[in-house]
Each structure stands twice: as C-alpha cells, then as structure tokens.
Design an enzyme around this catalytic site. Structure first.
Site: not given
Length: 362
Positions: A33, A116, A134
């Site tokens: 991520e 996010y 996102d």
DNA sequence: AAGACGGGGTA
DNA sequence: TACCCAGTCTT
C-alpha cells in the site's frame, strides 16, 4: 441489483491477482500500500518483490540501516515514503510488540499511513468495514452516483467517505474495496472510459448524462517552478565527492555531487567563471567535460540539469570539508536521484557528453 | 486550504 | 504537452 453486488460480480471475473492480495500477511499488504501510493501497479511491482525479499519481516525492516532501505527505493519517487516505512517498522517493533496494529484507528497513527492506506490495510488484512478511498474510488463514486463535490476539498472528502460507507459491502469490506479500486483502474478509467460493456450501465449517473469526462470535478491547476542545477563531478586521484541531501527540499536522504543552483539559466562559459564555482573547486583545475542540459519535470518543478567534470590539480578546502570523498566507480553504490543514476550509466557508456574542454563540438 | 513531494504512462 | 496515478505530511 445493488451497486456492491454488481461490483463484486465484475470483480470475480476481472479482478487482478496480485502477490500482496489475500496473502494473509499484513506486513506485505502494508508495504504494497505504501509503494502503490501515487504509483501504478506496473511501476511498483518489481520494487515490491525486491523489497519484501530484502526485508522479509517487520523486524528485518526495522533492523536494516536506512541507507539500505533508501537504496531499495531508488527510482520510485516520493522518498519520504521509504523513511516513514522504516520509522514505522521500528515503532511497531518497539511499541507494538512486532505486530502491525489491527484497526483503522491505530494504523492511522503510524507515519506514512493516511486515511487511504490505513483503510486499505485495515480492510484487506483485518476485514474491518472501513472505506479505502483513493483516486480510483473518487472517480467511480463521482460518476456512478453523480457526486459533484471536489475530492480536493475537506467537505468533498467527507461526502465521499460517507457515501462509500453507505454503499460498501459490510460483510466483505476487503473484496469491496479491492473491487472498486480495480474497477476504477481497469474499467472506469480517467480518460475515455469504455462504457459500452460496463455492468454499471443503467445505474451510472455520468453515463446517463454524458458526464464521464466531467466527473470527478477537478481542482486548480498547479504552477511549475523552474530550477537550474549544476552538478560538479570533481575528480582527484580516482576519487570524487558527494554529499547527503538534507532539509525540506526534493531528494531528501539521497546522495548527490556538489551542486550549485542558480535562479536563472546560466551558460556553461559564464558558470565556470562564476565566483561560486571557483570557490568550490578552486582555481587550479581543468573543466574537462560539460554535458548537455537535461530537463526533468516534477509535479511542481521543472529542473534544468547540467553535469560538469572537473579535474583537480590541488584539493580545495571547500570540497574536503563539506563533502564525502569516494572512489569514482563506487558512486553507484549510493542512493542517488534518478537523473544522477542515468548520468552515471550514460557516462560509463561514453554517451552523455557532446562538449569537452569547455568548448562546444557542434 | 494550499504547497511540497517523483517518476512514469497515456491521449 | 498536459494530465493523472493504490496519498501523505507540513505550513
């Protein structure tokens, strides 16, 4: 059919199989991520594979020297991500017993994890029903539900967060969040989306009203600042000089050759006569090579970069005091901005310079 | 709310 | 060329 049902059905057919998905390894999910922030899968994939091979666990990452982490990140951009990842790993080992926090709220406290990424890790790794919004999600939600708030404003972010919380599949938050991201990346693309085969046809506000290219609403355009960089590769008995960039500027924690920056464009003939240049390398030296001007575009800056090779006959105090002396062929062992890495590779191949001895050849 | 922070892909 | 991308942090 509900939005989330259509989405999961689409996902079961078109979803991407990625090494960090459904791997049951929160550390891998976290690393992926961070790597994928503002970065495409195709660009980040190799970095991810190398990163988790080099640093297989949180403990390994925490124990690694920052230099090694930065080197692994070289060329990926947004280098603060690497430093935060390293810092967070040490935090996890020291304060969390080596286990990644398992809730959105706690994950949000780690450096480098914003709304996010915290939502992504919480839902992907721990199945917590929280949004992970996102750029893809903003786009899909704005188009399908006709949201005209701009994601760039605080009110807009809140509106999207609320909407996403309402329409998501609370039983399968990990699948829903992966699905809506993939849907945005593969089907509901930024430019001209391929709406003909889209399963959301009939449900989608933008498709019904021909507003695909108008949603999501966009913000201000950004201003680009020009900067003029003159890198000096000063040679002394097979060695050269480098420094570690500090401060708030670009390329923090990367190495570079001695740099003189000017506000305006300065031609090489004038530059090598300048006080600043002569103060750095001294009087007793020969400028043997001057590169072409390379242009590098950043999101907010336009860099104009020139490399100078200078043969020293005496060793100036300015260089000795403020820079590290390293063997010339050892420079590529350090983490450097990509433009310097390109220079090193090209220079080795003898391709980079078309002027020498300060005179243009063509 | 605005600015800073990379590098690469795409129309 | 202009825009955008699996965003976050600082001011």
């Amino acid at each position: 059919m509900l939005f989330s049902e259509l989405l999961l059905e689409w996902f079961s057919v078109h979803g991407r199989q990625l090494p960090w998905r459904n791997c049951g390894n929160p550390y891998h999910i976290w690393v992926s991520e961070v790597i994928l922030q503002q970065t495409r899968v195709s660009q980040g994939m190799d970095y991810f594979l190398r990163f988790v091979e080099q640093f297989p666990t949180v403990e390994a990452l925490a124990a690694a020297p920052l230099d090694a982490v930065m080197k692994s990140w070289q060329g990926l951009g947004y280098y603060t991500r690497a430093r935060n990842l390293h810092k967070a790993a040490q935090l996890i080992v020291n304060d969390y017993g080596g286990e990644l926090p398992n809730s959105y709220k706690e994950l949000l406290k780690l450096p480098g994890l914003g709304p996010y990424a915290a939502g992504a890790v919480a839902s992907f790794a721990f199945h917590e029903p929280v949004p992970a919004i996102d750029g893809n999600v903003y786009r899909v939600l704005a188009r399908v539900f006709g949201v005209f708030d701009s994601p760039g404003t605080g009110a807009g972010k809140k509106a999207f967060y609320t909407l996403c919380s309402e329409v998501m599949d609370h039983e399968n938050p990990h699948l829903f969040n992966q699905a809506i991201i993939d849907f945005g990346a593969l089907q509901c693309t930024p430019g001209r989306p391929d709406c003909a085969p889209c399963p959301m046809r009939g449900l989608c506000y933008a498709e019904a009203n021909g507003l695909q290219t108008s949603l999501p609403t966009k913000e201000r355009e950004l201003k680009v600042r020009p900067r003029y960089f003159h890198f000096i590769m000063a040679r002394w008995r097979g060695d050269t000089f480098i420094e570690l960039r500090q401060g708030k500027d670009i390329w923090h924690s990367l190495y570079q050759f001695p740099l003189i920056e000017t506000k305006e464009r300065v031609e090489p003939e004038d530059f090598t006569q300048s006080e600043e240049f002569q103060e750095l390398v001294g009087i007793d030296c020969t400028v043997t090579h001057i590169s072409e001007e390379k242009r590098q575009l950043l999101s907010h800056q336009e860099l104009f970069i020139r490399f100078y090779i200078v043969e020293l006959h005496t060793l100036p105090y300015a260089l000795l005091q403020d820079y590290q002396r390293v063997p010339i062929d050892g420079v590529d062992g350090y983490q450097v901005p990509i433009t310097i890495a390109n220079y090193l590779a090209a220079e080795e191949a003898g391709e980079y310079f078309r002027c020498s001895s300060g005179k243009m050849e063509d």
